[in-house]
Motif scaffolding. Structure first.
Motif, PDB file in Angstrom:
ATOM      1  N   VAL A  41      13.984  37.481  71.900  1.00  0.00           N
ATOM      2  CA  VAL A  41      14.172  38.665  72.731  1.00  0.00           C
ATOM      3  C   VAL A  41      12.947  39.550  72.589  1.00  0.00           C
ATOM      4  O   VAL A  41      12.455  39.787  71.480  1.00  0.00           O
ATOM      5  CB  VAL A  41      15.440  39.423  72.296  1.00  0.00           C
ATOM      6  N   THR A  42      12.441  40.039  73.687  1.00  0.00           N
ATOM      7  CA  THR A  42      11.243  40.879  73.631  1.00  0.00           C
ATOM      8  C   THR A  42      11.586  42.298  73.190  1.00  0.00           C
ATOM      9  O   THR A  42      12.755  42.713  73.222  1.00  0.00           O
ATOM     10  CB  THR A  42      10.567  40.943  75.016  1.00  0.00           C
ATOM     11  N   ALA A  43      10.552  43.046  72.789  1.00  0.00           N
ATOM     12  CA  ALA A  43      10.750  44.435  72.372  1.00  0.00           C
ATOM     13  C   ALA A  43      11.328  45.268  73.511  1.00  0.00           C
ATOM     14  O   ALA A  43      12.175  46.138  73.297  1.00  0.00           O
ATOM     15  CB  ALA A  43       9.431  45.020  71.887  1.00  0.00           C
ATOM     16  N   GLN A  44      10.877  45.004  74.741  1.00  0.00           N
ATOM     17  CA  GLN A  44      11.382  45.748  75.890  1.00  0.00           C
ATOM     18  C   GLN A  44      12.849  45.424  76.155  1.00  0.00           C
ATOM     19  O   GLN A  44      13.648  46.303  76.469  1.00  0.00           O
ATOM     20  CB  GLN A  44      10.559  45.427  77.137  1.00  0.00           C
ATOM     21  N   ALA A 129       7.307  61.944  63.707  1.00  0.00           N
ATOM     22  CA  ALA A 129       8.591  62.638  63.865  1.00  0.00           C
ATOM     23  C   ALA A 129       9.283  62.307  65.177  1.00  0.00           C
ATOM     24  O   ALA A 129      10.348  62.854  65.460  1.00  0.00           O
ATOM     25  CB  ALA A 129       8.377  64.145  63.771  1.00  0.00           C
ATOM     26  N   ALA A 130       8.679  61.422  65.986  1.00  0.00           N
ATOM     27  CA  ALA A 130       9.266  61.131  67.303  1.00  0.00           C
ATOM     28  C   ALA A 130       9.345  59.623  67.557  1.00  0.00           C
ATOM     29  O   ALA A 130       8.687  59.106  68.476  1.00  0.00           O
ATOM     30  CB  ALA A 130       8.455  61.814  68.392  1.00  0.00           C
ATOM     31  N   PRO A 131      10.131  58.889  66.771  1.00  0.00           N
ATOM     32  CA  PRO A 131      10.278  57.452  67.013  1.00  0.00           C
ATOM     33  C   PRO A 131      11.038  57.203  68.306  1.00  0.00           C
ATOM     34  O   PRO A 131      11.836  58.044  68.732  1.00  0.00           O
ATOM     35  CB  PRO A 131      11.082  56.976  65.804  1.00  0.00           C
ATOM     36  N   PRO A 132      10.804  56.065  68.956  1.00  0.00           N
ATOM     37  CA  PRO A 132      11.529  55.766  70.201  1.00  0.00           C
ATOM     38  C   PRO A 132      13.028  55.600  69.962  1.00  0.00           C
ATOM     39  O   PRO A 132      13.475  55.334  68.841  1.00  0.00           O
ATOM     40  CB  PRO A 132      10.889  54.467  70.687  1.00  0.00           C
ATOM     41  N   TYR A 133      13.768  55.746  71.040  1.00  0.00           N
ATOM     42  CA  TYR A 133      15.230  55.731  70.953  1.00  0.00           C
ATOM     43  C   TYR A 133      15.753  54.467  70.282  1.00  0.00           C
ATOM     44  O   TYR A 133      16.598  54.537  69.383  1.00  0.00           O
ATOM     45  CB  TYR A 133      15.823  55.849  72.355  1.00  0.00           C
ATOM     46  N   ALA A 134      15.271  53.296  70.704  1.00  0.00           N
ATOM     47  CA  ALA A 134      15.781  52.038  70.158  1.00  0.00           C
ATOM     48  C   ALA A 134      15.524  51.942  68.666  1.00  0.00           C
ATOM     49  O   ALA A 134      16.355  51.430  67.911  1.00  0.00           O
ATOM     50  CB  ALA A 134      15.148  50.845  70.881  1.00  0.00           C
ATOM     51  N   PHE A 135      14.366  52.455  68.217  1.00  0.00           N
ATOM     52  CA  PHE A 135      14.053  52.400  66.789  1.00  0.00           C
ATOM     53  C   PHE A 135      14.994  53.309  66.002  1.00  0.00           C
ATOM     54  O   PHE A 135      15.440  52.952  64.907  1.00  0.00           O
ATOM     55  CB  PHE A 135      12.601  52.802  66.547  1.00  0.00           C
ATOM     56  N   ARG A 136      15.313  54.471  66.541  1.00  0.00           N
ATOM     57  CA  ARG A 136      16.275  55.358  65.863  1.00  0.00           C
ATOM     58  C   ARG A 136      17.634  54.690  65.735  1.00  0.00           C
ATOM     59  O   ARG A 136      18.302  54.808  64.701  1.00  0.00           O
ATOM     60  CB  ARG A 136      16.404  56.689  66.623  1.00  0.00           C
ATOM     61  N   ARG A 164      17.825  60.887  54.103  1.00  0.00           N
ATOM     62  CA  ARG A 164      16.714  61.565  54.780  1.00  0.00           C
ATOM     63  C   ARG A 164      16.257  60.736  55.973  1.00  0.00           C
ATOM     64  O   ARG A 164      16.122  59.509  55.872  1.00  0.00           O
ATOM     65  CB  ARG A 164      15.546  61.780  53.813  1.00  0.00           C
ATOM     66  N   LEU A 165      16.023  61.420  57.085  1.00  0.00           N
ATOM     67  CA  LEU A 165      15.559  60.777  58.310  1.00  0.00           C
ATOM     68  C   LEU A 165      14.328  61.502  58.824  1.00  0.00           C
ATOM     69  O   LEU A 165      14.166  62.702  58.594  1.00  0.00           O
ATOM     70  CB  LEU A 165      16.657  60.804  59.370  1.00  0.00           C
ATOM     71  N   ALA A 166      13.490  60.763  59.547  1.00  0.00           N
ATOM     72  CA  ALA A 166      12.244  61.353  60.032  1.00  0.00           C
ATOM     73  C   ALA A 166      12.450  62.199  61.271  1.00  0.00           C
ATOM     74  O   ALA A 166      11.557  62.931  61.680  1.00  0.00           O
ATOM     75  CB  ALA A 166      11.225  60.249  60.315  1.00  0.00           C
ATOM     76  N   TYR A 167      13.630  62.110  61.884  1.00  0.00           N
ATOM     77  CA  TYR A 167      13.887  62.809  63.130  1.00  0.00           C
ATOM     78  C   TYR A 167      15.080  63.758  62.981  1.00  0.00           C
ATOM     79  O   TYR A 167      15.897  63.613  62.067  1.00  0.00           O
ATOM     80  CB  TYR A 167      14.165  61.824  64.262  1.00  0.00           C
ATOM     81  N   THR A 168      15.159  64.715  63.862  1.00  0.00           N
ATOM     82  CA  THR A 168      16.290  65.635  63.880  1.00  0.00           C
ATOM     83  C   THR A 168      17.484  64.924  64.500  1.00  0.00           C
ATOM     84  O   THR A 168      17.392  64.431  65.632  1.00  0.00           O
ATOM     85  CB  THR A 168      15.955  66.897  64.705  1.00  0.00           C
ATOM     86  N   VAL A 169      18.589  64.861  63.796  1.00  0.00           N
ATOM     87  CA  VAL A 169      19.746  64.137  64.308  1.00  0.00           C
ATOM     88  C   VAL A 169      20.442  64.970  65.376  1.00  0.00           C
ATOM     89  O   VAL A 169      20.510  66.205  65.280  1.00  0.00           O
ATOM     90  CB  VAL A 169      20.738  63.778  63.178  1.00  0.00           C
TER      91      VAL A 169
END
Length: 332
Positions: A41-44, A129-136, A164-169
């Motif tokens: 499966v591709t990343a996209q 601080a802004a990972p893509p949605y799928a990575f989150r 701890r997470l790199a993004y605001t939940v």
């Protein structure tokens, strides 16, 4: 990766999503995916799968709730870890080396100090601080897998000291409920911290067999389209598949289905059933199944079904069947 994709699809189906529609939107050939030799499966495609699963379930926390729903051994990893480990520390060390079996987007690192040990996910790409949605979504899933792994290894619900997470939940209260502690933000960090007392805890040798027994029971679930359409059957199947450490509460079930407890109760009332009725039906089914296997003490079965006291389990079993667990076992 293939097993992860299939598991995402399976959980979406459990949430009343049509698998064919989801795969079409993600550009995935489901029939080809199920074959032993298929193109990766591709990343996209994975990104589109996460996005559309969240959209079709109307659940922006799809990855978090997917992780919460995973029973031990759900992705085929935990059972193997149990068979090759003597302590929790060994199991986590082995798990870190096997992360690549689930994803190539990050690796796991486990470190230990005198007071605690830390499980850290290290991304292959630094998203800041802004990972893509799928990575989150993937991070939420993997961190919950760690918590579930510890639950399964020790047969108890483990509470992390910190998350701890790199993004605001987006929903702090829901993350706190699922992670069992309040998550904090630190750029670049995807971390769970646990009390060091768990590190040298020996694993119960029966855990692997208990997991297999539950998975055998789950594999017998009817998968007809008609049964999947009623909420009570979807909840029954969900509870049965995720009952390794007891049956989920109404509040937890409602949150996982992205509903308020009142809405869930109302929808079930429209089908003429109460949540407690479904929960009891699951406990009854599992109790009979475990006792009939003849392999486990009644006190262990009682604990697995969420009863702190054997006497409470005995009363419930007698209400379901008209006989005590001991009498039922003797009649087999």
């Amino acid at each position: 990766m293939k097993q992860l994709v299939l598991s995402i699809i399976a959980y979406a189906v459990q949430r009343d999503v049509d698998a064919a529609q989801l795969c079409k939107l993600a550009g995935i050939d489901l029939a080809a995916l199920k074959k032993s030799h298929t193109a990766p499966v591709t990343a996209q495609q994975l990104q589109d799968l996460w996005l559309n699963a969240a959209r079709l379930t109307n659940d922006p926390l799809f990855g978090l709730h997917f992780g919460e729903s995973l029973q031990p051994a759900a992705l085929g990893v935990v059972g193997e870890i149990i068979r090759s480990s003597a302590t929790v520390g060994e199991a986590l060390t082995h798990a870190a080396a096997l992360t690549h079996l689930v994803t190539d987007q990050c690796r796991m690192e486990v470190t230990r100090s005198a007071k605690n040990f830390t499980v850290r996910l290290l991304p292959a790409v630094d998203y800041g601080a802004a990972p893509p949605y799928a990575f989150r979504q993937l991070i939420d899933l993997l961190l919950m897998m760690v918590i579930h792994e510890l639950d399964g290894l020790l047969l108890e619900k483990i509470v992390p000291q910190a998350a701890r997470l790199a993004y605001t939940v987006p929903d702090p209260a829901e993350y706190e409920r699922v992670f069992r502690c309040k998550p904090s933000k630190r750029v670049g960090d995807y971390v769970l911290v646990f009390d060091s007392r768990y590190w040298d805890e020996p694993l119960l040798t029966a855990n692997y067999e208990l997991q297999n027994l539950l998975l055998q029971k789950v594999s017998s679930l009817p998968q007809t389209a008609g049964q999947q359409k009623t909420l009570q059957n979807r909840i029954y199947n969900y509870l049965l598949a995720n009952s390794y450490l007891g049956v989920s509460s109404l509040n937890d079930m409602a949150a996982n289905f992205n509903l308020s407890p009142r809405s869930l109760q109302r929808k079930l009332k429209e089908e003429g059933v109460k949540y407690q009725d479904i929960a009891d039906a699951v406990r009854h089914s599992l109790a009979v199944y475990y006792i009939s296997s003849g392999n486990y003490p009644l006190k262990d079965i009682s604990w697995m079904l969420g009863y702190n006291e054997l006497s409470a389990f005995t009363r419930a079993f007698k209400r379901w069947t008209g006989s005590s667990p001991v009498q039922y076992n003797q009649s087999l």
